[in-house]
Design an enzyme around this catalytic site. Structure first.
Site, PDB file in Angstrom:
ATOM      1  N   ASN A 464       0.844  -1.195   0.000  1.00  0.00           N
ATOM      2  CA  ASN A 464       0.000   0.000   0.000  1.00  0.00           C
ATOM      3  C   ASN A 464       0.879   1.246   0.000  1.00  0.00           C
ATOM      4  O   ASN A 464       1.639   1.456   0.961  1.00  0.00           O
ATOM      5  CB  ASN A 464      -0.900   0.008   1.242  1.00  0.00           C
ATOM      6  N   GLU A 465       0.815   2.018  -1.061  1.00  0.00           N
ATOM      7  CA  GLU A 465       1.502   3.318  -1.145  1.00  0.00           C
ATOM      8  C   GLU A 465       2.944   3.221  -0.663  1.00  0.00           C
ATOM      9  O   GLU A 465       3.398   4.029   0.152  1.00  0.00           O
ATOM     10  CB  GLU A 465       0.750   4.358  -0.313  1.00  0.00           C
ATOM     11  N   ASN A 537      -5.751   4.447  -4.514  1.00  0.00           N
ATOM     12  CA  ASN A 537      -6.203   5.247  -3.375  1.00  0.00           C
ATOM     13  C   ASN A 537      -6.350   6.672  -3.885  1.00  0.00           C
ATOM     14  O   ASN A 537      -5.347   7.322  -4.174  1.00  0.00           O
ATOM     15  CB  ASN A 537      -5.171   5.213  -2.246  1.00  0.00           C
ATOM     16  N   TYR A 543      -7.960  15.540  -0.381  1.00  0.00           N
ATOM     17  CA  TYR A 543      -6.566  16.011  -0.357  1.00  0.00           C
ATOM     18  C   TYR A 543      -6.240  16.859  -1.584  1.00  0.00           C
ATOM     19  O   TYR A 543      -5.300  17.628  -1.586  1.00  0.00           O
ATOM     20  CB  TYR A 543      -5.592  14.836  -0.287  1.00  0.00           C
ATOM     21  N   TRP A 624     -12.716   4.687   2.327  1.00  0.00           N
ATOM     22  CA  TRP A 624     -11.766   4.814   3.432  1.00  0.00           C
ATOM     23  C   TRP A 624     -12.403   5.728   4.462  1.00  0.00           C
ATOM     24  O   TRP A 624     -12.504   6.915   4.195  1.00  0.00           O
ATOM     25  CB  TRP A 624     -10.425   5.405   2.953  1.00  0.00           C
ATOM     26  N   LYS A 645     -11.995   9.684   9.065  1.00  0.00           N
ATOM     27  CA  LYS A 645     -12.668   9.377   7.794  1.00  0.00           C
ATOM     28  C   LYS A 645     -13.663   8.235   7.929  1.00  0.00           C
ATOM     29  O   LYS A 645     -14.267   7.809   6.937  1.00  0.00           O
ATOM     30  CB  LYS A 645     -11.646   9.048   6.710  1.00  0.00           C
TER      31      LYS A 645
HETATM   32  C1  GCB Z   1      -3.988   6.669   2.504  1.00  0.00           C
HETATM   33  C2  GCB Z   1      -3.456   5.518   3.258  1.00  0.00           C
HETATM   34  C3  GCB Z   1      -4.218   5.272   4.530  1.00  0.00           C
HETATM   35  C4  GCB Z   1      -4.496   6.590   5.231  1.00  0.00           C
HETATM   36  C5  GCB Z   1      -5.341   7.442   4.310  1.00  0.00           C
HETATM   37  C6  GCB Z   1      -5.675   8.807   4.903  1.00  0.00           C
HETATM   38  O1  GCB Z   1      -3.819   6.802   1.333  1.00  0.00           O
HETATM   39  O2  GCB Z   1      -3.386   4.354   2.504  1.00  0.00           O
HETATM   40  O3  GCB Z   1      -3.474   4.416   5.355  1.00  0.00           O
HETATM   41  O4  GCB Z   1      -5.103   6.409   6.462  1.00  0.00           O
HETATM   42  O5  GCB Z   1      -4.655   7.653   3.124  1.00  0.00           O
HETATM   43  O6  GCB Z   1      -6.663   8.918   5.603  1.00  0.00           O
HETATM   44  O7  GCB Z   1      -4.923   9.749   4.665  1.00  0.00           O
END
Ligand code: GCB
Length: 911
Positions: A464-465, A537, A543, A624, A645
């Protein structure tokens, strides 16, 4: 599992897959069919045999705990631990996350070593038996001592592991078990520097946070030492409506001193426990100290398929190990008979039928409990997700508890299971350390073997990222740092996942390719071509960018990666249920700070969901996140140490508006939900009332008076401009779906419309001035922009503090450009005050501004220059005028090329 086994499995899958039109992925997995497999229901063949199978004793109680450096002699049998804290499992010393602006006193974010001691009041196993300690999850490194002797170490906070402690036990009670759990912060030189994850937006909780048990078995058994796996591995190499082939690979281990002659009997039982297929592998010799793998094939005719949430039908597979007439060990695992494919253009396909997957990610922590969850907590989470109507769950960002995955099997969720390879592969710009890669390989092997039999799992996520850590570091260095060097590690892990399990595709969740943010770096390694399925993602509207931009971004990546199934692995927005806005378009959100109005979160989801539906090739999307979760990197919304979130609060007690938006989209239950119900004390007497509903239309009354019936397109019903009376209002909606009458109501308090209204321009939330005047969030406008304001710490402020006012906060935002306000005032005479300032420090630009304001078409301000009027830039200036309104008041702002600027509008009755 042998290589040969897997090769054959993959070959068989290709045949089956081609028949099902899903050549892209490899399905399960038999080989070496030594057994025969009669079909149809039959009496159980082996139940009559005497059983001396394994016993499992949970070790939940009687532990003593101490956090900190090791006291002298702590691992010894005669160490005095009576002063230590008595604890029961599951246990973690960490607690964090609260809905206040400051960190709560009860917070515990200690990272380091926690010590656990237990007197094991069990006799040494009889001759020929083994005693094995099983740990279901320890954060993050575990060391075990038995009677003062070090038994072993396990690195990784999420997987199950076992130690054979037989040779460490002593006759004469008690035996002393000591465990050190270490969740030190990963950094160069720390104990966890080579344990994934090195980073991430979540807190690695320390302790024995899942169960511990003692397993006693015969020395010859189904293998317990296979990376924590169950020892039997069930797959379905071919599945049709008429016939399913079931392959069962069994690993045997003989830890004893003598060779044994052992037979294996496998049978499949239906959900009522009736045997529907069985097979026997005749007895063969297993030498002392040997392990052996064998595969049994069984056939089910007319199988009842596992059909996701519609019918998550489960069979079970039991493998018995027999010595003569005795059953000396047995293991039962779930079996869901299904075929699936992730297709680049058609999306996800379950049992030959396309099925759009929509769901959410879930982290494993609860308020007040951290990661130490009970089976009831898991069940509650699953029930909430099912209530919302999800059909897929993403395990964020690591291996979840077996209880949870069992629930997913039983509930029919399609699961993406995940390796905790998150955010970075090194602490700087170096290649990943070999020790780190080795640890990731070990954790991936554990993930796959331990979860192989869950029919719900249909994807292995291997990262992941993994480049975002380096991208953020580079930004902090003014864009000069080098991109991450994590690709080779991802490639290696992907290959390992495919060797371990050719039946399930792999996925990588990418943060940054092509996003409108500096994190999308030229020169960064491409990672989206490594795994079978692309995971994105994407945080449009939060953002960066606007939510509507998501569908264009998806189209572009779909064109870039043709032939690869695509998913949106994350999207979302923060939501604070005590922070509210009258209009989510009123101003920029402060993603990494405060406030996070609940209605803004809901708007981001409404718009993202629209965009997601425009991508027919998409297989799945995951919100998310389902629940607010602990992250010490955060002070946001109304919370501290939480990522807000979630659609549901950290304590699971509050379902935010966005939860009901999805419930109305996805649930089969009738839904009617009035939004903004927690925004009780309203800033304005005129409100756009909204409801989420899967009924075609809905009606509204306010204080018993009919307002009207509206259609609910996209499952959103809106009654614009509803007038509330001063004081308390009862707002009630009703609708009908499938012959069922639905109702919902809220109580709101409104201000007195005859006293005027006050608008805070360019801001998402309202403000009460030092004089006690309440301004609502920006509302009733069309046109103009609300500029991005400068960050100061975690809050956004105007270019600099504006002077000449007792309320500089009122000038921390503004609307700019050519715009209008339609203020819903009752007829009467009003005094209108405009709060303005010049935001441009540049004197030439400031001098050029010339603002004109029309009120109901008549000029009330012409050629106004705020800097001139105030004596400089960043100085507050007000202008007031009296006028009469009829049918509302319209204010038109214009300012030529430089645009008009207004920070607040205040209207009170004229004297
Ligand atoms: C993401 C990550 C995750 C974070 C989320 C966020 O891209 O994969 O772990 O919690 O963003 O809320 O910024």
């Amino acid at each position: 599992m042998t290589r040969e086994h897997r090769m054959r499995a993959c070959a068989m899958h290709r045949v089956a897959g081609a028949a099902l039109g899903m050549a892209a992925m490899c399905m399960p997995a038999p080989s070496l069919a030594q057994g025969s497999a009669p079909t149809g229901a039959m009496p159980h063949p082996v139940r009559a045999a005497a059983s001396t199978a394994r016993s499992v004793t949970p070790l939940s109680d009687g532990w003593r705990f101490l956090f900190g450096e090791a006291p002298d002699g702590v691992t010894g049998a005669d160490f005095d631990d009576r002063e230590w804290q008595p604890v029961s499992l599951p246990h973690s010393w960490n607690r964090m996350g609260n809905y206040t602006a400051q960190r709560a006193e009860s917070t515990d974010v200690r990272q380091g070593t926690g010590w656990y001691r237990l007197r094991l009041d069990k006799p040494v196993p009889a001759k020929g038996k083994r005693a094995i300690l099983q740990f279901d999850g320890v954060g993050a490194i575990a060391d075990l001592w038995v009677n003062g002797q070090h038994v072993g170490q396990h690195k990784g906070a999420f997987s199950r592991f076992r130690f054979d402690i037989t040779d460490f036990l002593k006759p004469g009670l008690p035996n002393i078990i000591v465990v050190r759990a270490d969740n030190s912060k990963p950094e160069p030189g720390s104990t966890t520097e080579h344990v994934i994850p090195l980073g991430g937006d979540f807190f690695i909780h320390g302790g024995l946070y899942r169960g511990v048990s003692l397993i006693e078995t015969d020395a010859a058994s189904i293998d317990l030492m296979d990376h924590g796996g169950p020892g039997i591995y069930v797959s379905t190499p071919s599945v049709t409506a008429e016939r399913a082939e079931v392959s069962v690979l069994t690993r045997l281990r003989n830890s004893g001193a003598k060779p044994r002659k052992l037979a294996v009997v496998a049978h499949i039982a239906d959900a009522d426990g009736r045997t529907v297929a069985n097979a026997t592998v005749p007895a063969r010799q297993l030498g002392a100290g040997e392990t052996h793998e064998l595969t049994t094939s069984l056939v089910l005719t007319n199988p009842r398929l596992w059909q996701g949430r519609a019918d998550p039908y489960l069979y079970s597979v039991t493998v018995e190990l027999r010595e003569g007439a005795r059953v000396i060990d047995s293991v039962t695992e779930p079996l869901g008979v299904r075929s699936f494919a992730w297709d680049a253009d058609k999306g996800f396909i379950l049992n030959d039928k396309p099925m759009r997957l929509h769901g959410a990610s879930r982290h494993q922590d609860w308020q007040g409990k951290g990661w130490a969850l009970s089976p009831e907590d898991h069940a509650t989470d699953m029930a909430i997700m099912a209530e919302m109507g999800v059909n897929t769950v993403r395990h964020a960002h690591y291996q979840h508890a077996q209880e949870w995955s069992d629930l997913a099997d039983q509930s029919g969720m399609v699961v993406k299971a995940e390796l905790p390879f998150v955010h970075q592969s090194a602490f700087d710009e170096s290649l990943p350390a070999p020790e780190l890669v080795a640890n990731a390989r070990a954790q991936l092997t554990e993930l796959i073997r331990q979860n192989y039999n869950h029919p719900s799992i249909m994807l292995w996520s291997v990262g992941n990222e993994i480049d975002i850590g380096a991208a953020i570091m580079a930004l902090m260095k003014g864009g000069k740092g080098a991109p991450a060097k994590s690709r080779d590690m991802l490639v290696e892990l992907n290959a390992l996942a495919k060797r371990e399990d050719p039946s399930r595709p792999t996925l990588y969740a990418d943060c940054c390719e092509g996003i409108p943010s500096p994190l999308s770096r030229p020169g960064a390694q491409v990672l989206n071509d490594v795994t079978d399925v692309v995971g994105l993602n994407r945080y449009f509207g939060w953002y960066y960018g606007q939510p509507q931009d998501l569908s264009r971004a998806l189209d572009a990546l779909h064109a870039r990666y043709p032939g690869r199934a695509m998913t949106v692995t994350e999207y979302g927005a923060g939501g604070a249920f005590t922070q509210h806005t009258d209009n989510p378009l009123g101003g920029p959100v402060n993603a990494n700070g405060r406030p996070h109005p609940e209605e803004f979160q809901a708007w981001v989801h409404e718009e993202n969901w629209k965009a997601l539906q425009k991508a027919p090739f998409l297989s799945a999307s995951w919100i998310w996140n389902m629940f607010d979760f602990a992250s010490t990197a955060r002070e946001e919304g109304e919370a501290y140490d939480l990522n807000d979130k979630g659609l549901v609060s950290h304590d699971r007690k509050t379902r935010k508006d966005a939860f009901y938006f999805y419930k109305a989209q996805w649930s089969d239950e009738p839904v009617l939900y009035l939004t903004g119900r927690r925004y009780i004390d309203r800033a304005y007497p005129v409100v756009d009332v909204r409801a989420y509903s899967n009924a075609p239309r809905a009606s509204l009354t306010v204080n018993g008076q009919a307002i009207g019936t509206v259609d609910c397109p996209d499952r959103i019903c809106v009654w614009p401009g509803v007038r509330l009376r001063a004081g308390n209002n009862q707002v009630a909606a009703s609708a009908e779906r499938d012959g069922k009458v639905l109702t919902d109501s809220v109580s709101w308090t409104a201000p007195d419309a005859t006293k005027g209204l006050h608008v805070r321009a360019g801001h998402l939330t309202g403000l009460t001035t030092s004089a006690g005047l309440r301004f609502g969030s920006d509302n009733f406008f069309t046109g103009g922009q609300a500029p991005e304001l400068r960050m100061a710490g975690r809050t956004r402020v105007a270019p600099s503090n504006v002077t000449g006012t007792g309320d500089p906060e009122l000038y921390a935002s503004y609307r700019q450009g050519a715009f209008s306000y339609d203020l819903p005032l009752p007829d009467g005479r009003w005094t209108v005050t405009l709060h303005m300032f010049e935001p441009e420090a540049d004197t030439a630009k400031a001098a050029a501004r010339s603002i004109t304001v029309l009120a109901n078409g008549k000029p009330v301000l012409t050629g106004f220059n705020p800097a001139k009027a105030a004596g400089g830039s960043l100085k507050a200036v007000t202008r007031s005028f009296d006028l009469a309104s009829q049918g509302g008041l319209k204010l038109d702002f214009n300012g030529g090329d430089s645009g008009a600027v207004v920070s607040a509008i205040s209207v009170i009755p004229a004297r």
